[in-house]
Each structure stands twice: as structure tokens, then as C-alpha cells.
Motif scaffolding. Sequence first.
Motif, short mmCIF file in Angstrom:
data_model
loop_
_atom_site.label_atom_id
_atom_site.label_comp_id
_atom_site.label_asym_id
_atom_site.label_seq_id
_atom_site.Cartn_x
_atom_site.Cartn_y
_atom_site.Cartn_z
N UNK A 61 12.21 -4.32 -33.81
CA UNK A 61 11.76 -3.04 -33.27
C UNK A 61 10.26 -2.83 -33.46
N UNK A 62 9.76 -3.28 -34.59
CA UNK A 62 8.33 -3.20 -34.83
C UNK A 62 7.56 -4.09 -33.86
N UNK A 63 8.10 -5.26 -33.60
CA UNK A 63 7.48 -6.15 -32.61
C UNK A 63 7.51 -5.48 -31.24
N UNK A 64 8.63 -4.86 -30.91
CA UNK A 64 8.77 -4.14 -29.63
C UNK A 64 7.70 -3.06 -29.52
N UNK A 65 7.50 -2.27 -30.58
CA UNK A 65 6.48 -1.22 -30.54
C UNK A 65 5.09 -1.82 -30.34
N UNK A 66 4.83 -2.95 -30.98
CA UNK A 66 3.53 -3.60 -30.81
C UNK A 66 3.32 -4.04 -29.37
N UNK A 67 4.35 -4.63 -28.77
CA UNK A 67 4.26 -5.10 -27.39
C UNK A 67 4.10 -3.93 -26.42
N UNK A 68 4.88 -2.89 -26.60
CA UNK A 68 4.89 -1.77 -25.66
C UNK A 68 3.73 -0.82 -25.89
N UNK A 69 3.46 -0.47 -27.15
CA UNK A 69 2.47 0.56 -27.47
C UNK A 69 1.19 0.05 -28.11
N UNK A 70 1.18 -1.22 -28.53
CA UNK A 70 -0.02 -1.77 -29.14
C UNK A 70 -0.17 -1.47 -30.61
N UNK A 71 0.89 -0.99 -31.25
CA UNK A 71 0.86 -0.65 -32.66
C UNK A 71 2.21 -1.03 -33.27
N UNK A 72 2.20 -1.56 -34.49
CA UNK A 72 3.42 -2.09 -35.10
C UNK A 72 4.45 -1.01 -35.41
N UNK A 73 4.04 0.13 -35.87
CA UNK A 73 4.97 1.21 -36.21
C UNK A 73 4.25 2.55 -36.11
N UNK A 74 5.03 3.60 -36.13
CA UNK A 74 4.53 4.98 -36.16
C UNK A 74 3.70 5.34 -34.93
N UNK A 75 4.11 4.84 -33.77
CA UNK A 75 3.46 5.28 -32.54
C UNK A 75 3.89 6.72 -32.28
N UNK A 76 3.05 7.50 -31.62
CA UNK A 76 3.39 8.91 -31.42
C UNK A 76 4.77 9.15 -30.79
N UNK A 77 5.15 8.34 -29.83
CA UNK A 77 6.42 8.55 -29.14
C UNK A 77 7.63 8.36 -30.06
N UNK A 78 7.49 7.57 -31.11
CA UNK A 78 8.61 7.29 -32.02
C UNK A 78 8.25 7.54 -33.48
N UNK A 79 7.28 8.40 -33.72
CA UNK A 79 6.78 8.61 -35.07
C UNK A 79 7.88 9.05 -36.04
N UNK A 80 8.61 10.12 -35.70
CA UNK A 80 9.60 10.65 -36.63
C UNK A 80 10.80 9.74 -36.78
N UNK A 81 11.13 9.00 -35.73
CA UNK A 81 12.20 8.02 -35.84
C UNK A 81 11.80 6.92 -36.82
N UNK A 82 10.54 6.48 -36.73
CA UNK A 82 10.05 5.46 -37.65
C UNK A 82 9.97 5.98 -39.08
N UNK A 83 9.54 7.21 -39.26
CA UNK A 83 9.48 7.80 -40.60
C UNK A 83 10.88 7.82 -41.21
N UNK A 84 11.85 8.28 -40.45
CA UNK A 84 13.21 8.35 -40.98
C UNK A 84 13.79 6.95 -41.19
N UNK A 85 13.37 6.00 -40.35
CA UNK A 85 13.80 4.61 -40.53
C UNK A 85 13.36 4.07 -41.89
#
Length: 174
Positions: A86-110
Motif C-alpha cells: 500500500x505504501x508503494x501504491x501511494x508512492x506510485x499514485x501520489x508521489x509520497x510513501x505514506x500520509x498523503x492528504x487523500x489517505x492521511x487519517x487512514x494511514x494514521x490509524x493504520x
Amino acid sequence: MQARTTATGGTSQRATAGLYTPEERVRRDTSVWTLVQGILAPVQFLIFVVSLVLVLRYLATDEGAYAATVSVIVKTVALYTIMITGSIWEKVVFGKWLFVPAFFWEDVFSMLVLALHTAYLVALGWGLLGERALMLLALAAYITYVINAGQFVWKLRAARLQAASESPMQAVAA
């Protein structure tokens, strides 16, 4: 609308309520990591259901500790796998490994989900807790997992609604 720098270095526009810019949506739809996530999520959920039954069986009967323990370990390995991909997916899609704005709270809870699963492995490996306490810790980890899975299902639904609301506009523009 707010400006956003994308993974490709260009600037695009994102609607405040939108999850993806058009460029991010293309990267999401063409990435192999989207397929990987789509396969791993239901597999992990199935592992979770089996493990939950085994953990609850142990807590209710004091039987099956070994099977429950193995199932929690398998569930934790599945969790680590989906978190890494999932972190790789975020890097590919958003250019950042984790905590992108669109999924910030999901990543925090993860991170809480990961912490509880990791605490289980540490307590098991170092003999810090008895069997019942370990299973209660696993149950706490599973409760957070269900909440986190719900967050991601909610976002998936939001993404589908966003795509559906944009489709008629794209048809008109074409």
C-alpha cells in the motif's frame, strides 16, 4: 480548488472534495499495485475472519491456543504485506510513501493497527504475556483493523462516487 504538485513534478488542480486529480487517477488505474491491493485486501480479510473465529474460540473455551496463535501470526504477516504494498501504491499514485492528504487519517490509524499487531508479536516472542492476554491483545488489534478497513472501504466508495459524478461531465466535454 487548490494547486498540488504531483509525482511527476507538474502542477494540477484538485477539487477540495476529490480524492484524485485526473493524473493520479490515471496512475491509480494503470498501476499494478492497484491490482495487488485489490487482491490482498480480500485475502487479508478472509485470513482475519478465520483468525477471529479461532481467537474467539480460544477465549470462550480455552482450547485451540496453538491454532489461534498461528492464525494471528499469519494475519500479521498479511497486514505487513498489504501495508508495504500500500505504501508503494501511494508512492506510485501520489508521489509520497505514506500520509498523503487523500489517505492521511487512514494511514494514521493504520499505524495503530500495525503497532498492536507488532506488540502481539513482541509479547509472543519474548514471552511477555500469557495466552489469554495475548489473545485479548490480538482482539484489540483486530478491532482496530476492522475500523481501519472500514475507513478504506469508505474511501473506495467515495472514489467511485467521485468517478461517477465526473463521468457525465467528461462525456459532455468529449
